[in-house]
Design an enzyme around this catalytic site. Structure first.
Site, PDB file in Angstrom:
ATOM      1  N   ASN A  81       0.861  -1.178   0.000  1.00 44.40           N
ATOM      2  CA  ASN A  81       0.000   0.000   0.000  1.00 44.40           C
ATOM      3  C   ASN A  81       0.900   1.232   0.000  1.00 44.40           C
ATOM      4  O   ASN A  81       1.803   1.348   0.831  1.00 44.40           O
ATOM      5  CB  ASN A  81      -0.896  -0.019   1.232  1.00 44.40           C
ATOM      6  CG  ASN A  81      -1.971   1.033   1.187  1.00 44.40           C
ATOM      7  OD1 ASN A  81      -1.745   2.173   0.784  1.00 44.40           O
ATOM      8  ND2 ASN A  81      -3.160   0.658   1.610  1.00 44.40           N
ATOM      9  N   HIS A 151      -9.784  -4.718  -4.058  1.00 44.91           N
ATOM     10  CA  HIS A 151      -8.483  -5.023  -3.459  1.00 44.91           C
ATOM     11  C   HIS A 151      -8.699  -5.380  -1.997  1.00 44.91           C
ATOM     12  O   HIS A 151      -9.537  -4.805  -1.323  1.00 44.91           O
ATOM     13  CB  HIS A 151      -7.505  -3.850  -3.608  1.00 44.91           C
ATOM     14  CG  HIS A 151      -8.030  -2.537  -3.124  1.00 44.91           C
ATOM     15  ND1 HIS A 151      -8.965  -1.792  -3.827  1.00 44.91           N
ATOM     16  CD2 HIS A 151      -7.766  -1.839  -2.009  1.00 44.91           C
ATOM     17  CE1 HIS A 151      -9.240  -0.684  -3.158  1.00 44.91           C
ATOM     18  NE2 HIS A 151      -8.524  -0.695  -2.043  1.00 44.91           N
ATOM     19  N   HIS A 153      -7.054  -5.692   1.753  1.00 46.68           N
ATOM     20  CA  HIS A 153      -5.962  -5.205   2.594  1.00 46.68           C
ATOM     21  C   HIS A 153      -5.478  -6.304   3.532  1.00 46.68           C
ATOM     22  O   HIS A 153      -6.269  -7.047   4.102  1.00 46.68           O
ATOM     23  CB  HIS A 153      -6.433  -4.017   3.441  1.00 46.68           C
ATOM     24  CG  HIS A 153      -6.753  -2.809   2.633  1.00 46.68           C
ATOM     25  ND1 HIS A 153      -5.844  -1.802   2.416  1.00 46.68           N
ATOM     26  CD2 HIS A 153      -7.880  -2.453   1.977  1.00 46.68           C
ATOM     27  CE1 HIS A 153      -6.393  -0.867   1.673  1.00 46.68           C
ATOM     28  NE2 HIS A 153      -7.632  -1.239   1.379  1.00 46.68           N
TER      29      HIS A 153
END
Length: 190
Positions: A81, A151, A153
């Site tokens: 990230n 997406h 995490h």
């Protein structure tokens, strides 16, 4: 030390002086100008369409080190990230541009799950994470920064990792450069 403020054991006198920059106060500042890119929405897609306007569509065409890609799977890839909550915060992203988890094929679901497991193993190997926050924000209303491209995490956690910095100062201290984190994780990927 100035007469109007007592000395602080946490802030040497030379750091307190703020000649010409306003009224002195007891706060130290951690300048993080790189965060302005995120706050101002730099590189955030302006449409929900797939293609070069979507960073998650664009990243796989770049070299891994430049894109911060840690590992490439068959249907998805793992990438750090760019604006991490914790050191080692990465995302598992399907190559295909889909917004909702229910739109993934069986092969994509399996690859996202496998890469998530492998990400946890790599992060534990590199940093000894005590736990993880794993999840998806589905839709802009749910907090997805890039809602058009799904997406997941994978956020490593350690006992005591939430201290006064994020709780009081809304600041996260990251002790390692993203390029260094990427290299360590890529080397330790199972």
């Amino acid at each position: 030390m100035t007469e109007d403020r007592p000395a602080s054991p946490y802030q040497p006198e030379e750091l307190v002086r703020q000649d010409g920059v306003g009224v002195p106060d007891p706060f130290m500042r951690l300048w993080t100008p790189h965060r302005m890119a995120y706050i101002e929405g730099e590189n955030k897609p302006t449409s929900a369409e797939a293609g070069s306007g979507c960073p998650f569509c664009r990243l796989p065409s770049q070299p891994d080190a430049d894109a911060l890609i840690v590992h490439r799977g068959e249907a998805a890839y793992a990438v750090l990230n760019l604006y991490p909550y914790n050191p080692g915060h990465l995302m598992v992203v399907p190559y295909r541009h889909v917004a909702d988890y229910t739109e993934l094929s069986g092969a994509e679901v399996a690859d996202v799950a496998t890469l998530t497991q492998q990400a946890m193993q790599a992060v534990r190997t590199v940093s000894g994470a005590h736990g993880f926050n794993i999840g998806m924000n589905q839709g802009e209303i749910a907090g997805a920064g890039i809602a058009a491209h799904l997406h997941q995490h994978v956020v490593p956690r350690w006992a005591g990792d939430t201290n006064f910095m994020p709780a009081i100062a809304h600041t996260k201290v990251l002790p390692q450069l993203l390029s260094d984190t990427r290299a360590l994780l890529a080397k330790s990927w199972p």
